[in-house]
Design an enzyme around this catalytic site. Structure first.
Site, mmCIF file in Angstrom:
data_model
loop_
_atom_site.group_PDB
_atom_site.id
_atom_site.type_symbol
_atom_site.label_atom_id
_atom_site.label_comp_id
_atom_site.label_asym_id
_atom_site.label_seq_id
_atom_site.Cartn_x
_atom_site.Cartn_y
_atom_site.Cartn_z
ATOM 1 C CB CYS A 7 -0.895 -0.027 1.238
ATOM 2 S SG CYS A 7 -1.699 1.535 1.589
ATOM 3 C CB CYS A 10 1.339 0.870 4.355
ATOM 4 S SG CYS A 10 -0.234 0.413 5.118
ATOM 5 C CG ASP A 33 -2.553 15.388 -2.510
ATOM 6 O OD1 ASP A 33 -3.478 14.690 -2.068
ATOM 7 O OD2 ASP A 33 -2.157 15.337 -3.695
ATOM 8 C CG ASN A 90 -12.425 12.155 -2.056
ATOM 9 O OD1 ASN A 90 -13.380 12.904 -1.927
ATOM 10 N ND2 ASN A 90 -11.237 12.568 -2.463
ATOM 11 C CB THR A 98 -7.156 7.528 -6.438
ATOM 12 O OG1 THR A 98 -6.490 8.478 -5.609
ATOM 13 C CG2 THR A 98 -8.127 8.238 -7.376
ATOM 14 C CG HIS A 103 -6.523 9.429 2.324
ATOM 15 N ND1 HIS A 103 -6.750 8.196 1.747
ATOM 16 C CD2 HIS A 103 -6.826 10.351 1.375
ATOM 17 C CE1 HIS A 103 -7.162 8.366 0.488
ATOM 18 N NE2 HIS A 103 -7.222 9.668 0.240
ATOM 19 C CG HIS A 105 -8.086 14.839 0.626
ATOM 20 N ND1 HIS A 105 -7.222 14.903 -0.440
ATOM 21 C CD2 HIS A 105 -8.736 13.648 0.526
ATOM 22 C CE1 HIS A 105 -7.351 13.794 -1.170
ATOM 23 N NE2 HIS A 105 -8.249 13.026 -0.608
HETATM 24 P P1 AMP Z 1 -8.052 10.096 -2.852
HETATM 25 O O1 AMP Z 1 -8.215 10.337 -4.337
HETATM 26 O O2 AMP Z 1 -9.086 10.735 -1.982
HETATM 27 O O3 AMP Z 1 -7.885 8.617 -2.578
HETATM 28 O O4 AMP Z 1 -6.701 10.811 -2.444
HETATM 29 C C1 AMP Z 1 -5.439 10.300 -2.770
HETATM 30 C C2 AMP Z 1 -4.506 11.475 -2.820
HETATM 31 O O5 AMP Z 1 -3.188 10.976 -2.742
HETATM 32 C C3 AMP Z 1 -4.600 12.315 -4.102
HETATM 33 O O6 AMP Z 1 -4.959 13.645 -3.766
HETATM 34 C C4 AMP Z 1 -3.187 12.216 -4.685
HETATM 35 O O7 AMP Z 1 -2.753 13.425 -5.253
HETATM 36 C C5 AMP Z 1 -2.364 11.852 -3.466
HETATM 37 N N1 AMP Z 1 -1.124 11.129 -3.736
HETATM 38 C C6 AMP Z 1 -0.949 10.095 -4.592
HETATM 39 N N2 AMP Z 1 0.318 9.667 -4.533
HETATM 40 C C7 AMP Z 1 0.957 10.453 -3.632
HETATM 41 C C8 AMP Z 1 2.301 10.515 -3.130
HETATM 42 N N3 AMP Z 1 3.253 9.667 -3.551
HETATM 43 N N4 AMP Z 1 2.601 11.464 -2.215
HETATM 44 C C9 AMP Z 1 1.644 12.329 -1.785
HETATM 45 N N5 AMP Z 1 0.379 12.307 -2.200
HETATM 46 C C10 AMP Z 1 0.029 11.389 -3.115
HETATM 47 ZN ZN ZN Z 2 -2.032 1.128 3.853
#
Ligand code: AMP
Ligand code: ZN
Length: 117
Positions: A7, A10, A33, A90, A98, A103, A105
């Site tokens: 993950c 993680c 982010d 989300n 995604t 988490h 935001h």
């Molecule tokens: P969600 O779409 O609500 O699941 O949020 C996932 C968030 O993780 C998105 O806003 C992405 O821009 C962010 N994200 C994806 N990969 C990384 C990373 N390596 N470091 C920091 N944020 C990330």
């Molecule tokens: Zn995890």
């Protein structure tokens, strides 16, 4: 499941993948982010791997409470509380989730519309 070595969040929490961390303790990690949607856009995750809200059980009540109170503390540390900020989860693909490690935001530094898009 405490952590999941496949993950992304993680792996960020453990330090295996680099992120711009703004806060961490025994229970949570917060980091910027990678694709910010506001002048301040921080993600806060529990160290425990919980894929989504759908996976929560009563046994997670303490960890979820800790994430929420730490999110508010981080927002104060980032001086977001005077103008206001938004906390977003989300949940599921239709809502835009995604990364399947729960988490919040923490979004601040601009005005936000309602209803959200
Ligand atoms: P969600 O779409 O609500 O699941 O949020 C996932 C968030 O993780 C998105 O806003 C992405 O821009 C962010 N994200 C994806 N990969 C990384 C990373 N390596 N470091 C920091 N944020 C990330
Ligand atoms: Zn995890």
């Amino acid at each position: 499941m405490v952590s999941n070595d496949r993950c992304l969040f993680c792996r960020i929490a453990s330090g295996e993948i680099t992120a711009k961390k703004v806060y961490e303790d025994a229970d949570v990690v917060a980091f910027e982010d990678i694709n910010p949607q506001a002048p301040t856009h921080v993600l806060i995750v529990p160290r425990k791997h919980i894929p989504s809200l759908d996976d929560l059980t009563d046994a997670d009540a303490q960890v979820v409470g800790t994430v929420l109170t730490r999110a508010a503390q981080i927002a104060r540390n980032l001086h977001l509380e005077s103008d206001g900020y938004r906390l977003v989860i989300n949940n599921g693909e239709a809502a835009g989730q995604t990364v399947f490690h729960i988490h919040f935001h923490i979004l601040g530094g601009r005005n936000f519309g309602w209803p959200p898009g």
